[in-house]
Each structure stands twice: as structure tokens, then as C-alpha cells.
Design a protein around this motif. Sequence first.
Motif, PDB file in Angstrom:
ATOM      1  N   PRO A 190      71.602  91.759  35.726  1.00  0.00           N
ATOM      2  CA  PRO A 190      72.877  92.135  34.944  1.00  0.00           C
ATOM      3  C   PRO A 190      72.433  92.080  33.534  1.00  0.00           C
ATOM      4  N   ALA A 191      73.457  92.849  32.907  1.00  0.00           N
ATOM      5  CA  ALA A 191      73.431  92.593  31.492  1.00  0.00           C
ATOM      6  C   ALA A 191      73.984  91.448  30.899  1.00  0.00           C
ATOM      7  N   THR A 192      75.015  90.626  31.261  1.00  0.00           N
ATOM      8  CA  THR A 192      75.497  89.418  31.219  1.00  0.00           C
ATOM      9  C   THR A 192      75.435  88.426  32.347  1.00  0.00           C
ATOM     10  N   PRO A 193      74.342  87.634  32.093  1.00  0.00           N
ATOM     11  CA  PRO A 193      74.114  86.760  33.272  1.00  0.00           C
ATOM     12  C   PRO A 193      75.080  85.776  33.313  1.00  0.00           C
ATOM     13  N   LEU A 194      75.693  85.346  34.287  1.00  0.00           N
ATOM     14  CA  LEU A 194      76.744  84.123  34.505  1.00  0.00           C
ATOM     15  C   LEU A 194      76.258  82.921  35.179  1.00  0.00           C
ATOM     16  N   ALA A 195      76.989  81.804  34.803  1.00  0.00           N
ATOM     17  CA  ALA A 195      76.695  80.565  35.435  1.00  0.00           C
ATOM     18  C   ALA A 195      77.798  80.454  36.655  1.00  0.00           C
ATOM     19  N   GLU A 216      81.177  93.889  33.631  1.00  0.00           N
ATOM     20  CA  GLU A 216      79.874  93.318  33.456  1.00  0.00           C
ATOM     21  C   GLU A 216      79.753  91.828  34.271  1.00  0.00           C
ATOM     22  N   ALA A 217      80.762  90.933  34.057  1.00  0.00           N
ATOM     23  CA  ALA A 217      80.939  89.735  34.785  1.00  0.00           C
ATOM     24  C   ALA A 217      80.553  89.967  36.225  1.00  0.00           C
ATOM     25  N   SER A 218      81.330  90.961  36.591  1.00  0.00           N
ATOM     26  CA  SER A 218      81.353  91.168  38.192  1.00  0.00           C
ATOM     27  C   SER A 218      80.092  91.617  38.824  1.00  0.00           C
ATOM     28  N   THR A 271      79.171  73.872  36.476  1.00  0.00           N
ATOM     29  CA  THR A 271      78.851  75.030  36.642  1.00  0.00           C
ATOM     30  C   THR A 271      80.260  75.823  36.668  1.00  0.00           C
ATOM     31  N   SER A 272      81.232  75.176  37.204  1.00  0.00           N
ATOM     32  CA  SER A 272      82.587  76.127  37.360  1.00  0.00           C
ATOM     33  C   SER A 272      83.265  76.073  35.716  1.00  0.00           C
ATOM     34  N   SER A 273      83.133  74.910  35.068  1.00  0.00           N
ATOM     35  CA  SER A 273      83.585  74.838  33.776  1.00  0.00           C
ATOM     36  C   SER A 273      82.669  75.948  32.817  1.00  0.00           C
ATOM     37  N   ASP A 274      81.304  75.921  33.000  1.00  0.00           N
ATOM     38  CA  ASP A 274      80.560  76.937  32.379  1.00  0.00           C
ATOM     39  C   ASP A 274      80.975  78.299  32.599  1.00  0.00           C
ATOM     40  N   LEU A 275      81.370  78.567  33.947  1.00  0.00           N
ATOM     41  CA  LEU A 275      81.789  80.064  34.283  1.00  0.00           C
ATOM     42  C   LEU A 275      83.148  80.183  33.520  1.00  0.00           C
ATOM     43  N   ASP A 283      84.299  79.267  30.672  1.00  0.00           N
ATOM     44  CA  ASP A 283      84.168  79.340  29.193  1.00  0.00           C
ATOM     45  C   ASP A 283      83.623  80.696  29.189  1.00  0.00           C
ATOM     46  N   GLN A 284      82.602  81.035  29.844  1.00  0.00           N
ATOM     47  CA  GLN A 284      82.029  82.296  29.712  1.00  0.00           C
ATOM     48  C   GLN A 284      83.166  83.393  29.886  1.00  0.00           C
ATOM     49  N   LEU A 285      84.077  83.335  30.814  1.00  0.00           N
ATOM     50  CA  LEU A 285      84.850  84.282  31.208  1.00  0.00           C
ATOM     51  C   LEU A 285      86.108  84.429  29.982  1.00  0.00           C
TER      52      LEU A 285
END
Length: 141
Positions: free
Chosen positions: A125-130, A110-112, A92-96, A98-100
Motif C-alpha cells: 500500500p501507499a499508506t501502510p496502516l497500524a 488509500e487507507a482501505s 494498535t486501535s488508537s494508532d489506527l 490517529d492515522q485515520l
Amino acid sequence: MTELPASFWQGVREFQQGRFYECHDTLEALWIEAQEPDKTFFQGILQIAVACYHLGNQNWRGAVILLGEGVRRLSPYQPEYANIDVNYLLDTSSDLLDQLRSIGPERIAEASASLRHQFSEPTPPATPLAIPTLRRSRVQP
């Protein structure tokens, strides 16, 4: 690894609730006094918590740097350590991370907002994050 104190599990609960600053404070007190291999384990979780805190404050650079450091420090603890599913936390940390990296600092707001939504705001949110997740490992009988 010795038996971890109750304050470690308090830090885990704070992390799971999105209370990343409190998690940092709780685990930092353990980290300062810890011996290896627990010391580096605590530090890796602390860095991921602080990365999420930075994300909540729209600090893209701080979030990216600390996520990378936390992932690097926790990698040797796979698949689990201290009854924590390290593989899942790293995934989950690596996914986040990568997304950032993908959205860049231009879209940090958006991420915040996505981070805040996952823990308290009712508007999707407009951009859901892992968001990184700490969970107990599944102990085999």
C-alpha cells in the motif's frame, strides 16, 4: 469473568484473519447473551471489528466513530482480560484512529487499500496502516 466459550476464540481468529464481518457476527451472538463484565468487553471488540469493516468499505466516519467507541469501552479492561492483551489491542486501535484522523476522509481509499493489502493483496500500500490486532496475553508462570 467466566470461562469464555469456543465461539469467542473463533471470533478472535476471524479478527486476526481480517474477516471483520464474520467476527462481528460471531461475537454479537455472545454479546447479546452476555452479562457484565464480559458484555462490555465483547462490545468493545465488536466495535473495533466493525470499524475495520467500515475502513474496508471506505467509510471514514464509521471507522473513526467505532474505533473511538471501542477504545473507550475496552480501556477499563487493561492490561489484559479473558487472556487477551487489551493493552496491545488498545495501542494498535488508537494508532489506527490517529492515522485515520490525520489522513481525513479525503484519503480513505488509500487507507482501505492498506487494510486489504495486510490481509490479502500482494501490492504494497501507499499508506501502510497500524491495523488493530487481537493477541493472547502473555501468561506469567
